[in-house]
Design a protein around this motif. Structure first.
Motif, PDB file in Angstrom:
ATOM      1  N   ASP A 164       2.229  -5.222 -10.285  1.00 50.06           N
ATOM      2  CA  ASP A 164       1.281  -5.271 -11.403  1.00 50.06           C
ATOM      3  C   ASP A 164      -0.126  -4.872 -10.990  1.00 50.06           C
ATOM      4  OD1 ASP A 164       3.233  -6.140 -13.188  1.00 50.06           O
ATOM      5  OD2 ASP A 164       2.915  -8.248 -12.645  1.00 50.06           O
ATOM      6  N   LYS A 165      -0.271  -4.369  -9.744  1.00 47.83           N
ATOM      7  CA  LYS A 165      -1.613  -4.111  -9.224  1.00 47.83           C
ATOM      8  C   LYS A 165      -1.830  -2.671  -8.774  1.00 47.83           C
ATOM      9  CE  LYS A 165      -2.082  -8.884  -7.553  1.00 47.83           C
ATOM     10  NZ  LYS A 165      -3.154  -9.260  -8.476  1.00 47.83           N
ATOM     11  N   VAL A 166      -0.775  -1.841  -8.765  1.00 49.40           N
ATOM     12  CA  VAL A 166      -0.905  -0.482  -8.248  1.00 49.40           C
ATOM     13  C   VAL A 166      -0.601   0.543  -9.334  1.00 49.40           C
ATOM     14  CG1 VAL A 166      -0.320  -1.225  -5.914  1.00 49.40           C
ATOM     15  CG2 VAL A 166       1.481  -0.347  -7.420  1.00 49.40           C
ATOM     16  N   PHE A 167      -0.909   1.796  -9.040  1.00 46.50           N
ATOM     17  CA  PHE A 167      -0.706   2.887  -9.984  1.00 46.50           C
ATOM     18  C   PHE A 167       0.758   3.337  -9.991  1.00 46.50           C
ATOM     19  CE2 PHE A 167      -1.700   7.613 -10.841  1.00 46.50           C
ATOM     20  CZ  PHE A 167      -1.511   7.444 -12.208  1.00 46.50           C
ATOM     21  N   MET A 168       1.311   3.561  -8.811  1.00 45.26           N
ATOM     22  CA  MET A 168       2.695   4.001  -8.658  1.00 45.26           C
ATOM     23  C   MET A 168       3.265   3.399  -7.381  1.00 45.26           C
ATOM     24  SD  MET A 168       2.361   8.114  -9.347  1.00 45.26           S
ATOM     25  CE  MET A 168       1.947   8.821 -10.946  1.00 45.26           C
ATOM     26  N   ALA A 169       4.601   3.288  -7.313  1.00 46.13           N
ATOM     27  CA  ALA A 169       5.230   2.784  -6.087  1.00 46.13           C
ATOM     28  C   ALA A 169       6.700   3.155  -6.055  1.00 46.13           C
ATOM     29  CB  ALA A 169       5.074   1.266  -5.975  1.00 46.13           C
ATOM     30  N   GLU A 171      -0.654  -7.860  -2.091  1.00 43.42           N
ATOM     31  CA  GLU A 171      -1.724  -7.467  -2.999  1.00 43.42           C
ATOM     32  C   GLU A 171      -3.065  -7.223  -2.299  1.00 43.42           C
ATOM     33  OE1 GLU A 171      -1.989 -11.945  -2.723  1.00 43.42           O
ATOM     34  OE2 GLU A 171      -0.383 -10.447  -2.888  1.00 43.42           O
ATOM     35  N   ARG A 172      -3.234  -7.744  -1.077  1.00 41.90           N
ATOM     36  CA  ARG A 172      -4.487  -7.538  -0.338  1.00 41.90           C
ATOM     37  C   ARG A 172      -4.652  -6.086   0.115  1.00 41.90           C
ATOM     38  NH1 ARG A 172      -3.878 -10.622   4.701  1.00 41.90           N
ATOM     39  NH2 ARG A 172      -1.702  -9.951   4.403  1.00 41.90           N
ATOM     40  N   PHE A 173      -3.528  -5.345   0.207  1.00 46.39           N
ATOM     41  CA  PHE A 173      -3.521  -3.998   0.777  1.00 46.39           C
ATOM     42  C   PHE A 173      -3.707  -2.896  -0.267  1.00 46.39           C
ATOM     43  CE2 PHE A 173      -1.596  -6.600   3.925  1.00 46.39           C
ATOM     44  CZ  PHE A 173      -1.553  -5.927   5.143  1.00 46.39           C
ATOM     45  N   VAL A 174      -3.737  -3.248  -1.530  1.00 49.24           N
ATOM     46  CA  VAL A 174      -3.686  -2.222  -2.582  1.00 49.24           C
ATOM     47  C   VAL A 174      -4.775  -2.433  -3.625  1.00 49.24           C
ATOM     48  CG1 VAL A 174      -1.186  -1.933  -2.278  1.00 49.24           C
ATOM     49  CG2 VAL A 174      -2.052  -3.572  -3.985  1.00 49.24           C
ATOM     50  N   SER A 175      -4.962  -1.377  -4.444  1.00 47.00           N
ATOM     51  CA  SER A 175      -5.860  -1.454  -5.585  1.00 47.00           C
ATOM     52  C   SER A 175      -5.178  -0.790  -6.770  1.00 47.00           C
ATOM     53  CB  SER A 175      -7.188  -0.748  -5.275  1.00 47.00           C
ATOM     54  OG  SER A 175      -6.996   0.656  -5.212  1.00 47.00           O
ATOM     55  N   PHE A 220       7.156  -6.133  -3.017  1.00 44.89           N
ATOM     56  CA  PHE A 220       7.102  -5.431  -4.293  1.00 44.89           C
ATOM     57  C   PHE A 220       6.651  -6.351  -5.430  1.00 44.89           C
ATOM     58  CE2 PHE A 220       8.722  -2.960  -7.889  1.00 44.89           C
ATOM     59  CZ  PHE A 220       8.386  -1.674  -7.499  1.00 44.89           C
ATOM     60  N   GLY A 221       7.101  -7.587  -5.395  1.00 39.83           N
ATOM     61  CA  GLY A 221       6.744  -8.515  -6.462  1.00 39.83           C
ATOM     62  C   GLY A 221       5.262  -8.795  -6.547  1.00 39.83           C
ATOM     63  N   GLN A 222       4.573  -8.692  -5.402  1.00 39.58           N
ATOM     64  CA  GLN A 222       3.140  -8.978  -5.384  1.00 39.58           C
ATOM     65  C   GLN A 222       2.271  -7.771  -5.711  1.00 39.58           C
ATOM     66  OE1 GLN A 222       1.618 -11.112  -2.033  1.00 39.58           O
ATOM     67  NE2 GLN A 222       3.246 -12.631  -2.029  1.00 39.58           N
TER      68      GLN A 222
END
Length: 292
Positions: free
Chosen positions: A246-251, A213-217, A241-243
């Motif tokens: 809920d924090k990114v737009f798409m993956a 989660e530190r790497f994404v917005s 993926f679990g982290q």
């Protein structure tokens, strides 16, 4: 978060190839060249054989013992390279230590280098030649972006990894579509902060679950190219993926993301190689391959 699955992307590419090959008596042909019995090579080989068969592309499989000499392999490879019935060559690497891999790679006929591994192919890609064959995994990332309507132009793209298989060629593909590209690697300072600024974050560093989660917005589109095995022996990507889900737009998921598209891209490249070679030899006919 929207999950960007690879299966529908691969299916669209397959349908396009099958439609183009309808009514063609002369089918494109791919040579698969394997030295030894490495499990990762065997797995990709099975996938490639299935994919080619499914779209109507012929394959010729060349398997050599792991201890084959450089002289013997060079002679065998030259014969494959010169075979007029073969349109594309897929060479599994790395090769055993006794084989001069760079010499063999550079000997591939440019028009048959469907995985974009030679310096000639990479040179064309880096010069912006739209007809160059990019490495299939790098091109698979672009196919996913295009399929889901993600326009690189004007976006900030961060590519985590600098290999000639994915990182560097993918950076050029993104740059050629007017993205602003940053290449990161294991020695990049403040790596999470740099990655967090990305609109498109592509991970191809080969470290299981490094990206959290530190790497994404909330704006990040994450394309996970990594194929790793975690502490429980399960297949996973470079992304935890679990982290991030809920924090990114798409993956993209692993498995089921980029890997599902790579062999479809290989098939597309074989078709394009066949069309190019046929165009040099004839103007074609109703059963030929169009060069358009």
């Amino acid at each position: 978060m929207q999950i960007l699955k690879g299966a529908p992307v691969a299916a669209a590419i397959r349908d396009e190839i099958k439609k183009e090959l309808e009514g063609c008596e002369t089918k494109p042909c791919l040579a698969i060249v394997r030295v030894g019995e490495k499990q990762e090579d065997l797995s990709y080989e099975r996938s490639a054989l299935k994919r080619m068969s499914g779209v109507g592309i012929e394959t010729k499989l060349f398997v050599f013992p792991a201890d084959i000499s450089m002289d013997d392999f060079s002679a065998e490879f030259a014969a494959i390279n010169d075979d007029p019935t073969i349109d594309g060559i897929l060479l599994f690497r790395p090769l055993p230590a006794q084989l001069n891999e760079s010499q063999i790679v550079e000997s591939i006929a440019p028009e048959k280098d469907v995985d974009g591994i030679s310096s000639a192919a990479l040179g064309k890609l880096f010069s912006g030649d739209k007809h160059a064959f990019a490495p299939c995994t790098a091109q698979a990332v672009m196919e996913i972006l295009h399929f889901y309507g993600i326009e690189p132009q004007g976006k900030r793209a961060v590519v985590l990894g600098r290999s000639l298989v994915v990182g560097k060629p993918l950076s050029m593909l993104l740059l050629n579509e007017n993205a602003t590209v940053t290449i990161c690697h294991s020695r990049t300072a403040s790596l999470p902060e740099v990655c967090r600024e990305a609109d498109i974050l592509v991970t191809a560093i080969g470290k299981a679950k490094l990206v959290d989660e530190r790497f994404v917005s909330e704006k990040t589109i994450v394309i996970d190219v990594g194929i790793n095995v975690d502490e429980n022996g399960m297949l996973c990507g470079d992304v935890n993926f679990g982290q991030i889900e809920d924090k990114v737009f798409m993956a993209t998921p692993v498995p089921g993301g980029v890997g599902a598209v790579t062999t479809a891209v290989l098939a597309k490249h074989v078709l394009e190689a066949a069309k190019g070679r046929r165009a040099l030899n004839s103007k074609g006919g109703k059963n030929g391959l169009s060069a358009d």
